[in-house]
Design a protein around this motif. Structure first.
Motif, mmCIF file in Angstrom:
data_model
loop_
_atom_site.group_PDB
_atom_site.id
_atom_site.type_symbol
_atom_site.label_atom_id
_atom_site.label_comp_id
_atom_site.label_asym_id
_atom_site.label_seq_id
_atom_site.Cartn_x
_atom_site.Cartn_y
_atom_site.Cartn_z
ATOM 1 N N PRO A 124 0.757 -1.246 -0.157
ATOM 2 C CA PRO A 124 -0.209 0.011 0.028
ATOM 3 C C PRO A 124 0.947 1.155 0.020
ATOM 4 C CG PRO A 124 -0.199 -1.126 2.144
ATOM 5 C CD PRO A 124 0.593 -1.877 1.318
ATOM 6 N N GLU A 125 0.221 2.351 -0.475
ATOM 7 C CA GLU A 125 1.030 3.712 -0.436
ATOM 8 C C GLU A 125 0.728 4.046 1.063
ATOM 9 O OE1 GLU A 125 3.259 6.294 -2.082
ATOM 10 O OE2 GLU A 125 1.887 4.898 -3.474
ATOM 11 N N ILE A 126 2.026 4.502 1.436
ATOM 12 C CA ILE A 126 1.848 4.873 3.013
ATOM 13 C C ILE A 126 2.073 6.430 3.236
ATOM 14 C CG2 ILE A 126 3.045 4.513 5.146
ATOM 15 C CD1 ILE A 126 4.436 1.801 4.095
ATOM 16 N N ILE A 127 0.846 6.722 4.076
ATOM 17 C CA ILE A 127 1.119 8.109 4.125
ATOM 18 C C ILE A 127 1.077 8.189 5.757
ATOM 19 C CG2 ILE A 127 -0.603 10.351 4.362
ATOM 20 C CD1 ILE A 127 -2.302 8.523 2.281
ATOM 21 N N PHE A 128 1.982 9.162 6.327
ATOM 22 C CA PHE A 128 2.497 9.250 7.549
ATOM 23 C C PHE A 128 1.749 10.475 8.215
ATOM 24 C CE2 PHE A 128 5.856 7.069 5.965
ATOM 25 C CZ PHE A 128 6.101 5.788 7.025
ATOM 26 N N ARG A 129 1.136 10.409 9.572
ATOM 27 C CA ARG A 129 0.580 11.594 9.960
ATOM 28 C C ARG A 129 0.695 11.595 11.452
ATOM 29 N NH1 ARG A 129 -0.534 13.628 5.690
ATOM 30 N NH2 ARG A 129 -2.210 13.259 4.319
ATOM 31 N N TYR A 130 0.817 12.768 11.848
ATOM 32 C CA TYR A 130 1.098 13.064 13.310
ATOM 33 C C TYR A 130 0.027 12.670 14.144
ATOM 34 C CZ TYR A 130 2.462 15.156 17.800
ATOM 35 O OH TYR A 130 2.758 15.376 18.881
ATOM 36 N N ASP A 131 0.104 12.133 15.009
ATOM 37 C CA ASP A 131 -1.115 11.437 15.868
ATOM 38 C C ASP A 131 -1.331 12.570 17.312
ATOM 39 O OD1 ASP A 131 -3.136 10.142 17.134
ATOM 40 O OD2 ASP A 131 -2.115 8.543 17.398
ATOM 41 N N ARG A 132 -2.525 13.366 16.895
ATOM 42 C CA ARG A 132 -2.745 14.363 18.087
ATOM 43 C C ARG A 132 -3.709 13.916 19.201
ATOM 44 N NH1 ARG A 132 -0.673 19.085 16.649
ATOM 45 N NH2 ARG A 132 -0.216 19.498 14.231
ATOM 46 N N SER A 133 -4.082 12.497 19.073
ATOM 47 C CA SER A 133 -4.940 12.072 20.217
ATOM 48 C C SER A 133 -4.449 12.075 21.701
ATOM 49 C CB SER A 133 -5.165 10.607 20.013
ATOM 50 O OG SER A 133 -4.005 9.726 19.972
ATOM 51 N N SER A 134 -2.913 12.081 21.900
ATOM 52 C CA SER A 134 -2.583 12.203 23.131
ATOM 53 C C SER A 134 -2.743 13.729 23.518
ATOM 54 C CB SER A 134 -1.029 11.907 23.275
ATOM 55 O OG SER A 134 -0.235 12.544 22.457
ATOM 56 N N GLU A 135 -2.472 14.685 22.604
ATOM 57 C CA GLU A 135 -2.695 16.051 22.814
ATOM 58 C C GLU A 135 -3.783 16.443 23.193
ATOM 59 O OE1 GLU A 135 -1.517 18.377 19.390
ATOM 60 O OE2 GLU A 135 0.613 17.464 19.615
ATOM 61 N N ASN A 136 -4.877 15.925 22.477
ATOM 62 C CA ASN A 136 -6.445 15.976 22.832
ATOM 63 C C ASN A 136 -6.642 15.463 24.181
ATOM 64 O OD1 ASN A 136 -6.571 16.957 20.266
ATOM 65 N ND2 ASN A 136 -7.431 15.405 19.178
ATOM 66 N N THR A 137 -6.240 14.485 24.440
ATOM 67 C CA THR A 137 -6.611 13.825 25.770
ATOM 68 C C THR A 137 -6.202 14.771 26.696
ATOM 69 O OG1 THR A 137 -6.462 11.824 24.772
ATOM 70 C CG2 THR A 137 -6.125 11.600 27.255
ATOM 71 N N SER A 138 -4.872 15.045 26.715
ATOM 72 C CA SER A 138 -4.222 16.242 27.754
ATOM 73 C C SER A 138 -5.134 17.392 27.830
ATOM 74 C CB SER A 138 -2.826 16.293 27.520
ATOM 75 O OG SER A 138 -1.976 15.309 27.270
#
Length: 121
Positions: free
Chosen positions: A89-103
């Motif tokens: 598959p074509e791989i797209i890298f994305r920063y995961d902001r879920s930990s920032e949202n949780t904080s």
């Protein structure tokens, strides 16, 4: 994005392969404090979104983004070697902001006054 058992299995295999390759084979210092948090693969297995977090500030996040941009072809080829799929598959890298949202949610909740409940009769 991930909707079937097959795509879920592929997503987990891709996540594990990338985590291992990053830890053992990639020498780029921009990717040294990166953690692969999750992967989502499209139903047709043609695209994979890989989410990551970085230990550090905004500068480290930007450096990691640049590191992934330069290492993407190598990482995709290693996934192709390690994960048994017909096409890689074509791989797209994305920063995961879920930990920032949780904080942020925890900060908001900590700032709220405690609600006092009346005893139930």
């Amino acid at each position: 994005m991930s909707t079937t058992f097959r795509s879920d299995r592929a997503a987990e295999a891709i996540r594990a392969a990338l985590a291992r390759v990053l830890a053992e084979e990639v020498q780029d210092p921009r990717l040294s404090f990166v953690t692969i948090t999750r992967c989502e693969v499209s139903h047709d297995l043609q695209n994979a979104k890989v989410f990551y977090t970085v230990l550090g500030d905004e500068t480290k996040r930007q450096q990691a983004e640049q590191g992934f941009a330069s290492a993407a072809p190598f990482l995709r080829s290693r996934v192709g070697e390690e994960v048994p799929l017909r096409t890689v598959p074509e791989i797209i890298f994305r920063y995961d902001r879920s930990s920032e949202n949780t904080s942020r949610i925890e900060e908001i909740l900590a700032g709220l006054p405690e609600l006092k409940r009346e005893p139930q009769q």
